[in-house]
Motif scaffolding. Structure first.
Motif, mmCIF file in Angstrom:
data_model
loop_
_atom_site.group_PDB
_atom_site.id
_atom_site.type_symbol
_atom_site.label_atom_id
_atom_site.label_comp_id
_atom_site.label_asym_id
_atom_site.label_seq_id
_atom_site.Cartn_x
_atom_site.Cartn_y
_atom_site.Cartn_z
ATOM 1 N N LEU A 206 0.850 -1.205 0.000
ATOM 2 C CA LEU A 206 0.000 0.000 0.000
ATOM 3 C C LEU A 206 0.883 1.251 0.000
ATOM 4 N N ALA A 207 1.958 1.174 0.778
ATOM 5 C CA ALA A 207 2.898 2.315 0.808
ATOM 6 C C ALA A 207 3.544 2.507 -0.564
ATOM 7 N N GLY A 208 3.867 1.382 -1.223
ATOM 8 C CA GLY A 208 4.445 1.459 -2.568
ATOM 9 C C GLY A 208 3.492 2.124 -3.536
ATOM 10 N N ARG A 209 2.219 1.755 -3.443
ATOM 11 C CA ARG A 209 1.207 2.367 -4.318
ATOM 12 C C ARG A 209 1.072 3.866 -4.005
ATOM 13 N N ALA A 210 1.111 4.176 -2.693
ATOM 14 C CA ALA A 210 1.018 5.589 -2.292
ATOM 15 C C ALA A 210 2.180 6.386 -2.870
ATOM 16 N N GLN A 211 3.371 5.784 -2.854
ATOM 17 C CA GLN A 211 4.534 6.495 -3.389
ATOM 18 C C GLN A 211 4.398 6.715 -4.902
ATOM 19 N N ALA A 212 3.882 5.680 -5.593
ATOM 20 C CA ALA A 212 3.694 5.813 -7.051
ATOM 21 C C ALA A 212 2.679 6.915 -7.348
ATOM 22 N N LEU A 213 1.591 6.949 -6.587
ATOM 23 C CA LEU A 213 0.568 7.980 -6.799
ATOM 24 C C LEU A 213 1.120 9.363 -6.477
ATOM 25 N N CYS A 214 1.928 9.396 -5.443
ATOM 26 C CA CYS A 214 2.534 10.647 -5.007
ATOM 27 C C CYS A 214 3.460 11.207 -6.094
ATOM 28 N N SER B 220 -4.324 13.356 -3.384
ATOM 29 C CA SER B 220 -5.456 12.898 -2.565
ATOM 30 C C SER B 220 -5.506 11.370 -2.498
ATOM 31 N N GLN B 221 -5.307 10.717 -3.669
ATOM 32 C CA GLN B 221 -5.288 9.243 -3.694
ATOM 33 C C GLN B 221 -4.081 8.722 -2.911
ATOM 34 N N ALA B 222 -2.961 9.429 -3.042
ATOM 35 C CA ALA B 222 -1.740 9.018 -2.341
ATOM 36 C C ALA B 222 -1.943 9.090 -0.827
ATOM 37 N N SER B 223 -2.607 10.145 -0.379
ATOM 38 C CA SER B 223 -2.868 10.286 1.061
ATOM 39 C C SER B 223 -3.736 9.147 1.561
ATOM 40 N N ALA B 224 -4.757 8.801 0.766
ATOM 41 C CA ALA B 224 -5.664 7.719 1.163
ATOM 42 C C ALA B 224 -4.909 6.390 1.262
ATOM 43 N N ALA B 225 -4.067 6.110 0.242
ATOM 44 C CA ALA B 225 -3.299 4.857 0.248
ATOM 45 C C ALA B 225 -2.297 4.841 1.396
ATOM 46 N N CYS B 226 -1.704 5.992 1.669
ATOM 47 C CA CYS B 226 -0.714 6.074 2.751
ATOM 48 C C CYS B 226 -1.381 5.872 4.118
ATOM 49 N N ASP B 227 -2.559 6.456 4.285
ATOM 50 C CA ASP B 227 -3.293 6.253 5.542
ATOM 51 C C ASP B 227 -3.622 4.779 5.737
#
Lengths: 211, 257
Positions: free
Chosen positions: B100-108, B114-121
Motif C-alpha cells: 500500500l505504501a508502494g502504491r502511495a509512493q507511485a501515486l505521489c 489525494s489518492q496518495a494520502s488515502a493509500a498512505c493512511d
C-alpha cells in the motif's frame, strides 16, 4: 499453511487466507511476474506533461472541495437531488411533494409576473419609433420608452423574488432553518437565479425586439 | 578407513562440477536473488529489478520481491507502471502495508496527492509500520505541503539506520523540487556510508542542482576514487569541467527552494 502476506497460520487445504483474504496457493497460480515497462520516449513525454498533470489534479481537488462539497452538503442537509432540480420552476417541487395549493400560489403569480414583464418589454420596444415622432402607444400609455422598459425589469425582479421565496419555503418544508439555508445553499441559489433571470431578460428582449 | 579414499581420481575434474552444483543450487534459491537485488538497488535499478523478477519466478509468495519491483519501477521513473504493478500485487496480498505504501509512493510521484494520502493512511493503519511506510508518509507530506514531513523522515531513519533511508529521502526531496533539503539528507547518507560510491554520487547530483560546482566536482571525484570506472560520475565531471556561465542558471538559482 502460513499466509505470505500476514503470516496467519491457516488450516491445511484452505485456498484463501482466513485473516487477510490473500490467495494461499500462490505457487500454483499462473501469474506473470515481469512488470510492464515504459519506453524512453514515453518517460520523456510523461516528464514533459508532468506540470499539467499536477495542475489537473489540483484543479480536480479544488473543484471537489469547493463546488461539489457544497452541493453534497446541501443534499446531505435534507434536500434530495430531485427536489433541487424541480426548484427551477417555482411551485413544481411543492406540487411534487403534495402541497398543491401552495405550489399553485407560487407558480401562477410567477407566470403572471413573467408575462407582464414580457408584455411591457414588447410594447416598449415595438412602439419606440412612434414615440420618437411625438405620438404612439408608449408615449400615451407610459410616458416614455425608459419607463416602459423599467416596468418590464420591475416585473422580472418580482418574479425573481417569488422564485426565491418558493425555494426558501421548500427548504423550510424540508426542515431547514432560514439561517442554515443561507449558510449552505442560499448564496449559491441567489447566484444561479441571477444568471437565470439575466438569461430570461435577454430572451424577452430577443422575442420582443422588432423584426 | 573409507572405501574410496585410495581411488585415483583427478580432483581438478571434480571441482567444476561441485561449483556448478553450488551455482545451480544458488540459482534455485530465491533468497539469493533477493540478496543480490538488495545489493544492486543502490544505484543499479535495472539490475535490481531483474533480480527481483528472478526471485519471484522461483517463489511468487514473497512480498519483498513484489515490493522491490514496485520500488525499482518508481526509482526508474516508470510511475504509471509502478502503480499498476502495486495494484496487481495488492490483489495477491490484500491490504499489505508495504505494498500500500508502494502504491502511495507511485501515486505521489504521479502528483495525485489525494489518492496518495488515502493509500498512505491505509498503509499506516496496518500493523508493524516499517521505515519505508514512514518514508512514504513523509513524501506524501512533501506533496501536500504539510510541515510534518521532517518528523516522518526522522521516524524512518530511527527505524532503519541504513544509509539507504536518508538517501531515498534525499531522492524524494529532489524529485519534488527541493534540492537544498535533498542535499542535507544526502550529506547524512554520506556520513553513514562514506565508503560507498552511490551516496557520494547523489550528493554530487544535489550539489550540481544547487550550482555548487566546486563541491559537486569534489563529490564526483570521490566517487571515481571509490569506483574507478563509474560512468555516470565521469560524465558529470566532464560536463562540469566544460560548463561556462549561463544566464538561465543564474536566474534559476534566485528562485531555488
Amino acid at each position: 499453511m502460513q499466509c505470505a502476506s500476514c503470516q496467519f497460520e491457516n488450516m491445511p487445504g484452505i485456498e484463501v487466507c482466513g485473516c487477510c483474504g490473500s490467495p494461499l496457493g500462490l505457487q500454483t497460480l499462473a501469474i506473470d511476474v515481469h512488470p510492464p515497462r515504459a519506453g524512453a520516449r514515453t518517460k520523456q513525454w510523461r516528464r514533459r506533461w508532468s506540470p499539467f498533470r499536477s495542475l489537473y489534479y489540483k484543479a480536480r481537488e479544488a473543484g471537489r472541495k469547493r463546488w461539489l462539497e457544497n452541493v453534497e452538503a446541501a443534499v446531505l442537509h435534507g434536500i434530495p437531488l430531485g427536489i433541487l432540480i424541480r426548484m427551477v420552476i417555482p411551485g413544481w417541487a411543492h406540487i411534487h411533494l403534495g402541497r398543491r395549493r401552495r405550489g399553485l400560489l407560487f407558480l401562477l403569480p410567477w407566470l403572471g409576473l413573467l408575462a407582464l414583464s414580457l408584455f411591457f418589454i414588447y410594447v416598449t420596444l415595438n412602439t419606440a419609433p412612434i414615440s420618437r415622432y411625438g405620438g404612439g402607444v408608449t408615449l400615451r400609455t407610459f410616458g416614455n420608452m425608459r419607463e416602459g422598459l423599467s416596468l418590464g425589469g420591475l416585473f422580472l425582479g418580482l418574479a425573481f423574488s417569488v422564485h426565491f421565496a418558493s425555494c426558501l419555503s421548500l427548504a423550510r418544508l424540508q426542515g431547514i432553518q432560514t439561517g442554515e439555508f443561507f449558510r449552505t445553499i442560499g448564496i449559491w441559489l441567489i447566484a444561479i437565479l441571477a444568471v437565470l433571470y439575466s438569461l430570461f431578460s435577454m430572451f424577452f428582449h430577443y422575442v420582443a425586439s422588432p423584426i | 578407513m573409507p572405501r574410496f579414499d585410495r581411488l585415483e581420481l583427478d580432483p581438478s575434474r571434480d571441482m567444476p562440477d561441485d561449483r556448478g552444483d553450488e551455482r545451480a543450487e544458488l540459482d534455485r534459491d530465491e533468497h539469493y536473488w533477493l540478496r543480490l537485488a538488495d545489493s544492486e538497488r543502490r544505484g543499479l535499478y535495472e539490475n535490481a529489478l531483474r533480480y527481483y523478477s528472478r526471485s519471484l519466478e522461483l517463489d511468487k509468495s514473497q512480498v519483498k520481491g513484489w515490493l522491490g519491483q514496485v520500488q525499482m519501477l518508481i526509482a526508474l521513473d516508470e510511475i504509471v507502471e509502478a502503480e499498476l504493478w502495486a495494484r496487481k500485487a495488492l490483489d495477491l496480498f490484500k491490504n499489505n502495508g508495504d505494498l500500500l505504501a508502494g502504491r502511495a509512493q507511485a501515486l505521489c510521484r504521479g502528483k495525485d496527492s489525494s489518492q496518495a494520502s488515502a493509500a498512505c493512511d491505509a498503509a499506516m493503519s496496518q500493523p508493524n509500520a516499517a521505515a519505508y511506510r514512514w518514508q512514504v508518509r513523509g513524501e506524501v507530506m512533501i506533496v501536500t505541503r504539510s510541515s510534518v514531513d521532517r518528523y516522518c523522515f526522522d521516524k524512518a531513519m530511527q527505524l532503519d539506520p541504513d544509509w539507504l533511508v536518508p538517501l531515498e529521502i534525499a531522492q524524494a526531496y529532489l524529485y519534488h523540487g527541493y534540492p537544498s533539503k535533498a542535499l542535507a539528507y544526502a550529506r547524512q547518507a554520506v556520513s553513514k556510508g562514506a565508503d560507498e560510491a552511490f551516496p557520494w554520487y547523489f550528493r554530487g547530483v544535489c550539489e550540481r542542482e544547487l550550482d555548487l560546482s566546486d563541491a559537486a566536482v569534489r563529490s564526483f571525484r570521490r566517487v571515481v576514487e571509490i569506483v574507478p570506472n563509474h560512468t555516470d560520475a565521469d560524465r558529470q565531471l566532464a560536463e562540469l569541467n566544460h560548463q561556462g556561465w549561463s544566464l538561465l542558471r543564474t536566474v534559476r538559482r534566485l528562485f531555488r527552494r
